[in-house]
Design a protein around this motif. Structure first.
Motif, short mmCIF file in Angstrom:
data_model
loop_
_atom_site.label_atom_id
_atom_site.label_comp_id
_atom_site.label_asym_id
_atom_site.label_seq_id
_atom_site.Cartn_x
_atom_site.Cartn_y
_atom_site.Cartn_z
N TYR A 79 -6.34 -74.96 51.97
CA TYR A 79 -6.13 -75.54 50.65
C TYR A 79 -6.26 -77.06 50.64
O TYR A 79 -6.18 -77.69 49.57
N LEU A 80 -6.43 -77.67 51.81
CA LEU A 80 -6.62 -79.13 51.86
C LEU A 80 -7.95 -79.49 51.21
O LEU A 80 -8.99 -78.91 51.53
N SER A 104 -6.47 -79.09 33.00
CA SER A 104 -7.57 -78.37 32.34
C SER A 104 -7.99 -77.13 33.12
O SER A 104 -8.55 -76.20 32.54
N LEU A 105 -7.72 -77.12 34.41
CA LEU A 105 -8.08 -75.97 35.25
C LEU A 105 -6.89 -75.01 35.45
O LEU A 105 -6.99 -74.06 36.22
N GLY A 106 -5.80 -75.30 34.75
CA GLY A 106 -4.64 -74.41 34.83
C GLY A 106 -3.72 -74.68 36.00
O GLY A 106 -2.91 -73.82 36.36
N TYR A 107 -3.82 -75.88 36.60
CA TYR A 107 -2.93 -76.26 37.70
C TYR A 107 -1.82 -77.17 37.19
O TYR A 107 -2.02 -77.95 36.25
N ASP A 153 3.23 -71.00 41.06
CA ASP A 153 2.00 -70.74 40.31
C ASP A 153 0.93 -71.72 40.79
O ASP A 153 1.15 -72.50 41.72
N ARG A 154 -0.21 -71.72 40.12
CA ARG A 154 -1.32 -72.59 40.51
C ARG A 154 -0.85 -74.05 40.58
O ARG A 154 -0.34 -74.60 39.60
N MET A 193 -12.21 -79.58 42.98
CA MET A 193 -11.30 -78.69 42.25
C MET A 193 -12.08 -77.83 41.25
O MET A 193 -11.78 -76.65 41.08
N GLU A 194 -13.08 -78.43 40.59
CA GLU A 194 -13.89 -77.71 39.62
C GLU A 194 -14.63 -76.55 40.29
O GLU A 194 -14.68 -75.43 39.78
N LYS A 195 -15.19 -76.83 41.48
CA LYS A 195 -16.00 -75.84 42.18
C LYS A 195 -15.15 -74.75 42.84
O LYS A 195 -15.64 -73.66 43.12
N HIS A 196 -13.89 -75.06 43.14
CA HIS A 196 -13.04 -74.10 43.86
C HIS A 196 -11.79 -73.75 43.05
O HIS A 196 -10.71 -73.56 43.59
N SER A 197 -11.97 -73.66 41.75
CA SER A 197 -10.83 -73.39 40.88
C SER A 197 -10.27 -71.98 41.04
O SER A 197 -9.24 -71.64 40.44
N ASP A 198 -10.96 -71.15 41.85
CA ASP A 198 -10.43 -69.82 42.11
C ASP A 198 -9.27 -69.86 43.10
O ASP A 198 -8.53 -68.89 43.25
N GLN A 199 -9.12 -70.98 43.81
CA GLN A 199 -8.01 -71.10 44.77
C GLN A 199 -6.69 -71.26 44.01
O GLN A 199 -6.62 -71.95 42.98
N LYS A 200 -5.66 -70.66 44.55
CA LYS A 200 -4.35 -70.76 43.90
C LYS A 200 -3.74 -72.14 44.09
O LYS A 200 -3.07 -72.67 43.21
N TYR A 201 -3.98 -72.71 45.27
CA TYR A 201 -3.37 -74.00 45.59
C TYR A 201 -4.42 -75.02 46.02
O TYR A 201 -5.50 -74.67 46.52
#
Length: 572
Positions: free
Chosen positions: A154-155, A254-257, A281-282, A123-131
């Motif tokens: 998104y899996l 923390s990542l906005g999800y 949203d995210r 999740m940290e490395k791919h936090s640009d993904q919406k889902y």
């Protein structure tokens, strides 16, 4: 997908319950028998759970595992946390597994901590993904990959805790045979790819109990034993519905999800639809395909157990373990060298498009000639008549799976038989009053049905016959009756219809044959009379001839005697 299980079609009673409960309608009906379409199946096992005739036919690992245990091979049991909810004294079940021959018994929950760390790192490395979508449930990623292929990206590509633990065991001893034990059917999907998952076999709780019974092991009488690897922390809660790991939730926030945890295909579908439409949203979606998560898996031992009771028992056991062993007591495990990555295949189901004309044609074959006749009752297993028509076009369903259609067809056939039968058919109540007649009886009586209804059947036949049938519930067959008022003769059958508490009378018209018999009898008697008269006349003629012959002979005799005397005298 490789066929892991199916329904034994020979035992199928064509009730369509499996179709109704299958979330993806992966049941094909041919010749009235059910078959699982593995390409469409997500291995959730709902068809197994709901089938009233238990027509399960799983290619399970029972024989393989029990055989290896008997041979003394080294086996490791990986038990799902739901065992704490299944068994009143779960540690005795662990003792039973040990007595069966498992070298080690380990709780899968012990691997969830490291799996969670891998998920958080991703999740940290791919936090640009919406889902993001967690992927510990095989049925979940089969569902996404087949029916929401655009969301497959998104899996979170991290292996499930069971696979992580299997790989850890094999790292220490590659020859150890790893066996998942739990309520899940879809874990058998992971055993198809042992090289990638590390999981060799999967057996259910009931199958494990059966192994013990075959070996005469009563686990309830064994001394309780803890698993060799125990997780006393909150990570046992992953088997509970709606319980996402707290650390994962903190990381997501923390990542906005926002984290949404759902269980069951209905909620999963609604959430995935929302993600597909991009209206959320995210979001991190934590999905479990079984309603009630692992606590309501298809192979819970004694699956009539109340799910909420199971939830309560699991919570009690978790709390007890916390008090006994501490808040966070996971052993320090050496995960060095374990590959946690997994690749998800997008096995999208090809969607067939059919024209409205094609769908309407099938609807008409189903007796749906107007929108008002599309009842959408769901008896066939499909939500709407049009959905069922599409299934027919796809070869997944049959026209006659429609209950209203078959009912109407049966009623129409019954009505046709009733109205066109050559034999008279009369229905009476238990007071022997006529309640309905068919046209054949109308023609016999020369009366309309309206005139006959309400009349007593005893006006046409002796009441004693009907009283006997009503009291004894025994049919009368082939009783000859005569209705003199209309010159009718028939063979009468009387039957008691218990479902409707009525008498049904059928009368076969034999008037013509009886009349022919009477004419033949008359002709026979006339023939005999004529023959007798001819005989009498012949006798009279014979007698007259004899009399005449007698007189002639006497006269001849007198004349010859006279002639004789004359000749004699002349000779003297």
């Amino acid at each position: 997908m490789v066929r892991m299980f199916d329904l034994m079609s020979d035992n199928c009673k064509n009730c369509h319950k499996c179709v109704r409960y299958c979330p993806v309608k992966a049941i094909r009906f041919q010749s009235g028998k059910a078959e699982i379409d593995m390409d469409k199946c997500i291995a959730c096992g709902q068809c197994f759970v709901v089938c009233p005739k238990h027509v399960r036919n799983a290619e399970n690992d029972y024989k393989d595992v029990s055989g290896r245990l008997k041979e003394g091979q080294k086996l490791a049991a990986l038990i799902d946390s739901s065992y704490l909810a299944v068994f009143d004294e779960p540690e005795r079940f662990v003792a039973g597994l040990k007595k069966l021959g498992f070298d080690t018994v380990q709780e899968i929950a012990a691997a969830t901590a490291r799996v969670t760390e891998e998920q958080m790192e991703y999740m940290e490395k791919h936090s640009d993904q919406k889902y993001m979508i967690t992927a510990s449930c095989p049925s979940e990623y089969l569902y996404v990959g087949k029916y929401y292929p655009e969301l497959a990206k998104y899996l979170i590509p991290v292996i499930s805790p069971s696979c992580a633990l299997a790989k850890l065991i094999k790292k220490d001893d590659p020859d150890t045979y790893t066996v998942y034990i739990g309520p899940c059917l879809s874990k058998r999907y992971e055993t198809l790819y042992t090289d990638e998952t590390g999981l060799d076999a999967a057996v259910s709780f009931p199958e494990a109990i059966r192994m013990m019974k075959v070996r005469f092991i009563d686990y309830t009488k064994l001394d309780p034993v803890l698993p060799d690897l125990v997780s006393g922390s909150e990570r046992k809660n992953y088997a509970m519905p709606g319980n996402t790991c707290e650390r994962l939730c903190v990381k997501a926030a923390s990542l906005g999800y926002s984290v949404i945890s759902v269980d069951g295909t209905d909620q999963s579908k609604e959430l995935l639809d929302a993600m597909q439409n991009g209206i959320l949203d995210r979001t991190v979606a934590d999905l479990a395909i079984c309603h009630g998560s692992c606590l309501n898996g298809p192979f819970m031992h004694g699956n009539n157990t109340n799910m909420f009771l199971s939830l309560q028992k699991l919570r009690n056991h978790v709390d007890t373990r916390k008090k006994l062993m501490g808040e966070d007591n996971d052993e320090e495990l050496d995960w060095e060298g374990i590959d946690f990555s997994v690749r998800f295949d997008e096995k999208a189901i090809s969607k067939q498009d059919f024209t409205d004309d094609e769908i309407v044609t099938v609807l008409r074959r189903m007796g749906k000639n107007s929108r008002a006749e599309e009842l959408d009752c769901g008896a066939c297993g499909y939500n709407t008549c049009r959905e069922k028509a599409v299934a027919v076009l796809m070869g997944m369903a049959e026209v006659d799976m429609c209950m209203p259609y078959m009912k109407k067809k049966a009623e129409r056939m019954t009505s046709t038989i009733f109205m066109t039968a050559r034999n008279s058919i009369i229905m009476t109540d238990t007071d022997f009053k006529i309640v309905s007649v068919n046209p054949a009886f109308e023609r016999v009586m020369g009366m309309k049905a309206e005139e006959l209804i309400g009349m007593s059947i005893s006006e046409f036949a002796p009441e004693e016959y009907f009283v006997k049938v009503l009291h004894t519930k025994t049919d009368i067959v082939g009783q000859k009756i005569n209705i003199g008022s209309v010159g009718f003769t028939g063979l009468m059958n009387i039957m008691y219809v218990s479902d409707e508490d009525k008498l049904m009378i059928t009368i076969q018209d034999i008037t013509d044959s009886e009349n022919r018999k009477a004419e033949l009898e008359k002709l026979r008697l006339n023939t005999v009379d004529v023959a007798q008269k001819v005989i009498d006349k012949q006798m009279m003629v014979a007698q007259e001839i004899a009399s005449l012959l007698g007189e002639t002979t006497a006269e001849t005799k007198v004349a010859l005697n006279k002639l004789k005397k004359v000749v004699i005298k002349e000779g003297e």
